[in-house]
Design a protein around this motif. Structure first.
Motif, short mmCIF file in Angstrom:
data_model
loop_
_atom_site.label_atom_id
_atom_site.label_comp_id
_atom_site.label_asym_id
_atom_site.label_seq_id
_atom_site.Cartn_x
_atom_site.Cartn_y
_atom_site.Cartn_z
N ASP A 1 0.49 -1.39 0.11
CA ASP A 1 0.41 0.28 -0.03
C ASP A 1 1.27 1.10 0.11
O ASP A 1 0.26 2.19 0.00
N ARG A 2 2.28 1.00 0.13
CA ARG A 2 3.01 2.06 -0.17
C ARG A 2 3.53 2.08 -1.59
O ARG A 2 4.32 3.66 -1.44
N THR A 3 3.08 1.84 -2.05
CA THR A 3 3.68 1.48 -3.84
C THR A 3 2.97 2.13 -4.50
O THR A 3 1.03 1.46 -4.52
N GLN A 4 2.77 2.49 -5.40
CA GLN A 4 1.83 2.82 -6.82
C GLN A 4 1.78 1.37 -7.28
O GLN A 4 2.50 1.08 -8.40
N GLN A 5 0.34 0.79 -6.63
CA GLN A 5 0.43 -0.14 -7.66
C GLN A 5 -0.19 -0.16 -9.18
O GLN A 5 0.64 -1.75 -10.50
N PHE A 6 -0.19 0.43 -9.77
CA PHE A 6 -0.85 0.68 -11.84
C PHE A 6 0.14 2.25 -11.58
O PHE A 6 0.59 2.92 -10.87
#
Length: 579
Positions: A309-314
């Motif tokens: 949840d700390r990174t852009q999944q897309f």
């Protein structure tokens, strides 16, 4: 109802509050309004600035419909009557007529029976405080016996100079280094005096401050001082704070609470809190700070935020379109955000021409996407123009860093599209200049103190994300830029490795910031969004550094200078080439 003070500072706010004091309302209504700055400070945080005696008085007045304030020109009629004042920093004071303090705004008459109850209530705290203070005095005594007390004081002076603001109350004494019209620690010479004065000539507040500063620094460097900004610092309060940090960190890391926790010496607790904080940074929880600029308070909080949840999944759509239109690079819509930014950065570095301009375009697209998703009025990201300047020179890791000047850094500040037609150039450039200065100011803070020349001033770089409110009450730049609510996610974050440039390691060397000039404050969902966008910026700079290590010439960003802002370069980001 609060009065809007957008564009004005604390002095204007206090003047407005004082002209509206009512002598017809119950006393607790007016005291609460003054205490909380008309609702701008949460009650529990505002109360923390009061002495134990003042707190007991306030609690005793709550709900009493019979007590009324009197005008200050009416002389106190009894020794138990109290003068109500408010310092230039906004702290409410309730004092006896025979003591010094801010000018009286009103008089609070206290019946003898009420005054007696308050004295009885405070006694228990005083006894506990004296016992805990004695333990800290013993620590100072050992330093004096070893001949190191003056050096310990000089260490505190240096640590105080590494954070933006210290504003701590111990009783009625102020220990400060701030822009809030008070600097007792350095400018007024308090710490210099203590370093040259025997311990038995110090008062109890001075002894507590020096001992507490060492324990707080042990628990996590100078930023721990800011936990007590705008608050009373006491020996018992310090112990309670250490125990609270211990328990919270233990909860986040799954560490069992030891049976003897509350009995452990304060120095031991401080060391353990520092170690547990590092464990939190490796966990599924993050540490962040809530900044309440009314009193310069910076309170650390914890939130569960799993690594994914700390990174852009897309990859944000705007970034994907930019890569395709400007670089001819087709990126899959399902590509994770940081991988997509890394590939786009690699493509920029392979392109003929000005790679620095390409990086600036990519960064601006990331910032533009962030300002829209955060629904901010403007957002920004700052960094060094030439990453090679962060690398160590032969035999001297700091040489190039110390040669950097403010123009060697940049800040990309972009407004929300809804404001793009406004005349914002001057304000955005002022913001950018301030961020250039901050980035320059933070750079040496990544190195050991002994490696940095004494004459080079610096702050410790920011490492924790933060949410700030009412930032437009003190700092002149924040007033001019209408920074009511702000959010920041610095990089490299504590849950990742520092950004390593040739072996020099950096934190707080880039970020994502966003500002709302009015409306609702930012919340934890916004904080997670800012953290994810900071991850995109992290991917950009790590890719540049990695490619440079592989022999690719690191580009220099020349965009985002004064001319760029004056020709409204920021307005072009909303154009078809970018979006």
């Amino acid at each position: 109802m609060t009065t809007d003070t957008t564009g004005s500072g604390m002095a204007d706010l206090l003047a407005d509050l004082h002209t509206r004091i009512s002598f017809d309302q119950p006393a607790y209504v007016e005291l609460t309004r003054l205490l909380t700055l008309d609702g701008r400070v949460q009650f529990r945080h505002a109360v923390a600035a009061l002495t134990e005696f003042e707190r007991a008085v306030l609690h005793r007045t709550l709900g009493d419909e019979t007590l009324r304030l009197r005008r200050p020109d009416s002389s106190p009629s009894a020794p138990t009557d109290l003068l109500i004042g408010q310092s230039a920093q906004g702290r409410l004071t309730l004092r006896h007529p025979d003591t010094s303090g801010p000018a009286a705004l009103a008089v609070l008459p206290l019946p003898d029976a009420v005054a007696e109850e308050i004295t009885e209530e405070v006694l228990g705290w005083q006894l506990a405080e004296c016992a805990e203070q004695a333990r800290l005095d013993a620590l100072l005594g050992r330093w004096q016996a070893a001949g190191v007390l003056p050096e310990r004081v000089r260490q505190v002076a240096d640590w105080v100079d590494r954070v933006e603001t210290v504003l701590i109350y111990i009783g009625d004494q102020v220990f400060s280094r701030s822009d809030a019209k008070t600097n007792t620690l350095l400018r007024d010479g308090l710490l210099d005096r203590l370093a040259n004065t025997p311990l038995d000539a110090w008062n109890s507040a001075e002894r507590l401050f020096v001992a507490a500063a060492h324990l707080l620094f042990t628990a996590g460097r100078s930023i721990r001082f800011e936990e007590f900004n705008g608050r009373q610092l006491s020996a018992t309060g310090l112990r309670d704070w250490l125990l609270d940090r211990w328990r919270r960190y233990a909860h986040a890391t799954g560490t069992p609470l030891p049976d003897d926790l509350v009995a452990r010496p304060a120095p031991t607790l401080a060391e353990e809190v520092a170690a547990l904080a590092r464990e939190v940074d490796r966990s599924d929880w993050i540490r962040f700070r809530r900044i309440r600029a009314t009193a310069f308070s910076k309170h650390e909080a914890l939130a569960e935020l799993h690594r994914p949840d700390r990174t852009q999944q897309f990859l944000p759509e705007q970034v994907r379109r930019f890569a395709h239109r400007a670089l001819g690079v087709a990126l899959d819509a399902g590509l994770p955000g940081e991988k997509g930014v890394a590939r786009t950065t690699e493509a920029i570095l392979r392109q003929p021409g000005d790679a620095g301009a390409g990086l600036a375009h990519l960064l601006a697209v990331i910032v533009h996407s962030a300002v829209v998703e955060l629904d901010a009025d403007y957002a920004m990201s700052s960094a060094v123009r030439d990453p090679n300047r962060l690398a160590p020179a032969p035999q001297d890791p700091l040489r190039e860093v110390l040669r950097l000047r403010k123009p060697d850094f940049f800040c990309c500040v972009l407004p929300h599209p809804r404001l793009a037609e406004h005349d914002l150039g001057r304000m955005l450039w002022l913001v950018a200049q301030r961020m250039q200065y901050n980035r320059w100011h933070f750079a040496p803070g990544n190195f050991d103190r002994t490696d940095v020349p004494r004459q080079r001033h610096y702050f410790f770089p920011p490492t924790l994300p933060d949410l700030a409110e009412f930032s437009d009450l003190w700092h002149g730049g924040h007033v001019a830029a209408r920074v009511r609510y702000a959010i920041r996610a610095p990089g490299a974050p504590l849950w990742r490795e520092p950004l390593s440039v040739g072996g020099n390691e950096f934190r707080g060397c880039f970020d994502i910031r966003a500002v709302r000039m009015h409306g609702r404050p930012f919340d934890r969902a916004d904080l997670a969004t800012a953290i994810r966008y900071s991850g995109l910026v992290d991917a950009l700079w790590r890719t540049v550094v990695r490619c440079a290590a592989d022999g690719v010439v690191a580009p220099v960003v020349t965009t985002f200078d004064r001319a760029w802002y004056e020709r409204r370069g920021w307005a072009e980001v909303s154009g078809p080439r970018w979006t």
